[in-house]
Design a protein around this motif. Structure first.
Motif, mmCIF file in Angstrom:
data_model
loop_
_atom_site.group_PDB
_atom_site.id
_atom_site.type_symbol
_atom_site.label_atom_id
_atom_site.label_comp_id
_atom_site.label_asym_id
_atom_site.label_seq_id
_atom_site.Cartn_x
_atom_site.Cartn_y
_atom_site.Cartn_z
ATOM 1 N N GLY A 15 0.793 -1.234 0.000
ATOM 2 C CA GLY A 15 0.000 0.000 0.000
ATOM 3 C C GLY A 15 0.814 1.268 0.000
ATOM 4 O O GLY A 15 0.302 2.339 0.354
ATOM 5 N N SER A 16 2.108 1.197 -0.415
ATOM 6 C CA SER A 16 2.954 2.394 -0.452
ATOM 7 C C SER A 16 2.661 3.193 -1.722
ATOM 8 O O SER A 16 3.199 2.911 -2.784
ATOM 9 C CB SER A 16 4.443 2.009 -0.420
ATOM 10 N N GLY A 17 1.812 4.187 -1.615
ATOM 11 C CA GLY A 17 1.525 5.051 -2.758
ATOM 12 C C GLY A 17 0.362 4.529 -3.589
ATOM 13 O O GLY A 17 0.272 3.348 -3.883
ATOM 14 N N HIS A 18 -0.538 5.433 -3.967
ATOM 15 C CA HIS A 18 -1.678 5.061 -4.803
ATOM 16 C C HIS A 18 -1.250 5.012 -6.255
ATOM 17 O O HIS A 18 -0.535 5.893 -6.729
ATOM 18 C CB HIS A 18 -2.806 6.078 -4.622
ATOM 19 N N THR A 45 -3.030 2.835 -15.200
ATOM 20 C CA THR A 45 -1.980 3.199 -16.165
ATOM 21 C C THR A 45 -0.602 3.182 -15.514
ATOM 22 O O THR A 45 0.349 2.606 -16.054
ATOM 23 C CB THR A 45 -2.259 4.592 -16.760
ATOM 24 N N GLU A 46 -0.485 3.809 -14.340
ATOM 25 C CA GLU A 46 0.800 3.841 -13.634
ATOM 26 C C GLU A 46 1.243 2.442 -13.254
ATOM 27 O O GLU A 46 2.434 2.096 -13.367
ATOM 28 C CB GLU A 46 0.687 4.716 -12.386
ATOM 29 N N LEU A 47 0.285 1.643 -12.803
ATOM 30 C CA LEU A 47 0.612 0.273 -12.408
ATOM 31 C C LEU A 47 1.128 -0.518 -13.603
ATOM 32 O O LEU A 47 2.146 -1.213 -13.500
ATOM 33 C CB LEU A 47 -0.624 -0.400 -11.814
ATOM 34 N N MET A 48 0.454 -0.418 -14.736
ATOM 35 C CA MET A 48 0.849 -1.191 -15.906
ATOM 36 C C MET A 48 2.189 -0.718 -16.464
ATOM 37 O O MET A 48 2.966 -1.521 -16.985
ATOM 38 C CB MET A 48 -0.232 -1.117 -16.985
ATOM 39 N N PRO A 105 -4.206 -6.468 -16.729
ATOM 40 C CA PRO A 105 -5.149 -5.603 -16.014
ATOM 41 C C PRO A 105 -6.609 -5.963 -16.275
ATOM 42 O O PRO A 105 -7.500 -5.522 -15.549
ATOM 43 C CB PRO A 105 -4.824 -4.210 -16.547
ATOM 44 N N GLU A 106 -6.847 -6.762 -17.317
ATOM 45 C CA GLU A 106 -8.218 -7.127 -17.674
ATOM 46 C C GLU A 106 -8.694 -8.383 -16.928
ATOM 47 O O GLU A 106 -9.860 -8.748 -17.036
ATOM 48 C CB GLU A 106 -8.310 -7.376 -19.193
ATOM 49 N N THR A 107 -7.778 -9.030 -16.204
ATOM 50 C CA THR A 107 -8.110 -10.291 -15.531
ATOM 51 C C THR A 107 -7.992 -10.123 -14.024
ATOM 52 O O THR A 107 -7.048 -9.496 -13.542
ATOM 53 C CB THR A 107 -7.166 -11.417 -15.996
ATOM 54 N N VAL A 108 -8.945 -10.673 -13.285
ATOM 55 C CA VAL A 108 -8.870 -10.601 -11.821
ATOM 56 C C VAL A 108 -7.696 -11.446 -11.334
ATOM 57 O O VAL A 108 -7.231 -12.356 -12.021
ATOM 58 C CB VAL A 108 -10.180 -11.077 -11.163
ATOM 59 N N ALA A 109 -7.233 -11.136 -10.136
ATOM 60 C CA ALA A 109 -6.067 -11.835 -9.580
ATOM 61 C C ALA A 109 -6.332 -12.228 -8.128
ATOM 62 O O ALA A 109 -7.128 -11.602 -7.430
ATOM 63 C CB ALA A 109 -4.830 -10.944 -9.665
ATOM 64 N N GLN A 134 -10.607 -13.273 -1.814
ATOM 65 C CA GLN A 134 -11.276 -13.379 -3.102
ATOM 66 C C GLN A 134 -10.397 -12.864 -4.230
ATOM 67 O O GLN A 134 -9.396 -12.200 -3.998
ATOM 68 C CB GLN A 134 -12.592 -12.594 -3.079
ATOM 69 N N ALA A 135 -10.814 -13.219 -5.478
ATOM 70 C CA ALA A 135 -10.127 -12.712 -6.666
ATOM 71 C C ALA A 135 -10.683 -11.334 -6.988
ATOM 72 O O ALA A 135 -11.897 -11.127 -6.995
ATOM 73 C CB ALA A 135 -10.344 -13.663 -7.840
ATOM 74 N N VAL A 136 -9.790 -10.377 -7.245
ATOM 75 C CA VAL A 136 -10.198 -8.986 -7.450
ATOM 76 C C VAL A 136 -9.395 -8.376 -8.599
ATOM 77 O O VAL A 136 -8.362 -8.920 -9.010
ATOM 78 C CB VAL A 136 -9.961 -8.151 -6.170
ATOM 79 N N PRO A 137 -9.820 -7.211 -9.119
ATOM 80 C CA PRO A 137 -8.993 -6.489 -10.095
ATOM 81 C C PRO A 137 -7.642 -6.127 -9.486
ATOM 82 O O PRO A 137 -7.515 -6.004 -8.257
ATOM 83 C CB PRO A 137 -9.821 -5.232 -10.398
ATOM 84 N N LEU A 138 -6.650 -5.933 -10.337
ATOM 85 C CA LEU A 138 -5.290 -5.688 -9.843
ATOM 86 C C LEU A 138 -5.207 -4.515 -8.880
ATOM 87 O O LEU A 138 -4.468 -4.567 -7.891
ATOM 88 C CB LEU A 138 -4.344 -5.434 -11.028
ATOM 89 N N THR A 139 -5.946 -3.444 -9.150
ATOM 90 C CA THR A 139 -5.855 -2.262 -8.291
ATOM 91 C C THR A 139 -6.351 -2.527 -6.875
ATOM 92 O O THR A 139 -6.012 -1.795 -5.948
ATOM 93 C CB THR A 139 -6.657 -1.097 -8.894
ATOM 94 N N GLU A 140 -7.140 -3.577 -6.679
ATOM 95 C CA GLU A 140 -7.660 -3.900 -5.350
ATOM 96 C C GLU A 140 -6.844 -4.997 -4.659
ATOM 97 O O GLU A 140 -7.138 -5.374 -3.519
ATOM 98 C CB GLU A 140 -9.123 -4.340 -5.456
#
Length: 528
Positions: A157-160, A164-167, A179-183, A273-279
């Motif tokens: 959780g260091s920095g939001h 786009t930034e993540l990818m 980014p289109e697939t849950v993880a 649970q499986a969630v989008p990458l940002t979560e």
């Protein structure tokens, strides 16, 4: 710097070859060609750094040859020497990326000056390319470490980060996550033994081997990295199976497979649970929390959120009264009191096993222990060996609540031995507080239990301590103080007997009179 000349006029080609001192300029003329086709073949065989060429030549002109050269080796320098001062040619050269363009006839000085300029640019660009290459080599050498640092910071959780930034970061570090697939996320760790069979270096090798095995079993379906504490974190993505149950099945199989190959116990904790990458950072933090179940449920399991039992009663908290009792036990070297307080604090959780995260109990004592050690001017490391310090830092190494309890009993007893010089003054202060309590509650039926509770020690210990400090029993002291007060009220303040009895906590004046006479040898009326 290697150079070739491509010119269809023999006289001009010879003149250019002999016009400058190539070695003085730091250049080497490695060949000439009479048309674009030969020039292209010569370029492919010699791989020069600079091509000096005419535009209009038979078979293949200089522009086509230049286009091919830039297509294959865009870092190559090209100098166009043309007899045509036409805007169209200059424009086409610029569109190709040619930066050096001279018109015939070319003088020696003009040619030498242009070559020096090209040489300077080439050296600067080569230096930049070497720096970039060196940077790429260093990046490649430390890529695994950089990936681990990035993933740990991101999941922690260091920095939001936006998608786009993540990818961009994932792409730069060559981490293949979609980014289109849950993880899903899981944490694996080796189990700690009561009697460690491995040295520190052996354990690190096993942790490294566990990481490599899990990465291999992952087979490109996400990413895995090793944390600083030896745990391996797995981020799982499977575009053909986004069901969390599929991931849990993979975790079970991988844990058993890795543990069997390495012949060690392995525990895993699975994010809810499986969630989008940002979560995913939230799921990672939940997985860390779930891993705490290991202390209460045991090791060698795949821990999941459903294993957390609802707690209907208040969690065990080290209340101020318990803390004070424990402090007194340490300061007065009362090992029995230390054990009693800790056993009482741990007992209901040891029996019910309903607390999900046992480290929450463990860490209640770390601050108190540190404070007591610092009071003596010492560090916790003065009381903790290497193995104990490791457990202090990683309470998940404990296997049970009883083990935690007994560990703290030993630690506080060790600390208590250092309080010898502090002890005498402390005992006196406690008894002074008790005496003050007696004076302030003279109008009550003062009991040993009430007085002990006032100074946060148990009543039996108060009896021993009071006798040790004063030479008298607590009950005799209370009786003496009350009789002294009664005499003062009777003689000085001229208070009636029944009122004196009430002021001293005696509900029955007759009983007070009997106690008074037994103590003084006279009746209360004799003092009026």
């Amino acid at each position: 710097m290697k150079v070739i000349i491509v010119e269809d006029e023999p006289r001009v080609r010879k003149g250019l070859s002999e016009a400058v001192d190539w070695s003085r300029l730091g250049m080497q003329l490695v060949g000439t060609a009479c048309n674009g086709e030969e020039g292209w073949e010569l370029f492919q065989s010699e791989r020069p750094d600079l091509v000096i060429a005419d535009i209009r030549m038979p078979i293949m002109d200089g522009l086509e040859m230049t286009r091919r050269i830039f297509e294959q080796a865009p870092e190559t320098k090209v100098m166009i020497i043309s007899g045509h001062d036409e805007f169209e040619y200059a424009q086409r050269c610029v569109s190709l990326g040619v930066q050096n363009y001279l018109l015939k006839p070319v003088g020696r000085r003009e040619l030498a000056a242009e070559l020096e300029k090209i040489m300077g640019d080439w050296r600067s660009e080569r230096h930049l390319r070497e720096q970039a290459s060196q940077y790429q080599r260093k990046l490649r050498a430390h890529l695994q470490q950089l990936r681990s640092v990035f993933l740990e910071e991101w999941l922690g959780g260091s920095g939001h980060r936006t998608v786009t930034e993540l990818m961009e970061s994932l792409s730069f570090l060559e981490i293949r996550l979609n980014p289109e697939t849950v993880a899903s996320v899981a944490i694996f760790e080796l189990d700690g033994d009561k009697k460690p069979a491995y040295s520190v270096s052996d354990r690190r090798l096993l942790e490294f081997a566990l990481h490599n095995l899990l990465e291999e079993l992952l087979a490109g379906r996400g990413a895995a990295y090793q944390r600083g504490n030896g745990q391996t974190v797995v981020i799982y993505q499977d575009e053909t199976d986004e069901d969390a149950e599929g991931f849990q099945a993979w975790v079970h199989v991988s844990k058993e497979h890795a543990g069997g190959l390495l012949r060690v116990g392995v525990t895993a904790a699975v994010g809810p649970q499986a969630v989008p990458l940002t979560e995913l950072p939230m799921m990672f933090q939940e997985a860390q929390r779930i891993l705490g179940l290991k202390l209460s449920l045991g090791s060698g399991l795949v821990l999941q959120e459903c294993m957390i039992r609802p707690v209907h009663e208040q969690l065990a908290v080290l209340h101020e009264s318990y803390e004070s009792l424990l402090v007194h036990g340490v300061e007065l070297n009362d090992s029995e009191e230390i054990r009693r307080v800790l056993e009482q604090h741990f007992s209901k959780w040891t029996e019910s096993k309903e607390i999900p995260f046992a480290e929450e109990i463990f860490f209640q004592f770390t601050g108190l222990f540190t404070k007591l050690a610092h009071r003596l001017g010492k560090s916790i490391r003065d009381y903790l060996g290497a193995e104990d310090l490791k457990k202090w830092q990683q309470p998940e190494l404990f296997r049970s609540m009883d083990e935690i309890k007994n560990w703290w009993i030993r630690r506080f007893n060790d600390l208590s031995d250092s309080y010898q010089g502090f002890r005498a003054d402390r005992k006196t202060k406690i008894i002074q507080q008790v005496m003050q309590y007696v004076d302030e509650h003279m109008d009550e039926n003062i009991t040993r239990k009430d007085a002990a509770g006032h100074v946060f020690i148990n009543s039996s210990y108060l009896s021993r301590l009071f006798k040790e400090v004063t030479g008298d029993s607590f009950s005799n002291y209370v009786l003496n103080r009350k009789m002294e007060r009664a005499i003062h009220l009777l003689q000085v303040e001229r208070v009636m007997v029944y009122e004196v009895a009430d002021r001293l906590g005696y509900k029955d004046p007759s009983y007070f009179a009997r106690v008074f006479k037994k103590h003084t040898g006279k009746s209360p009326s004799d003092f009026q």
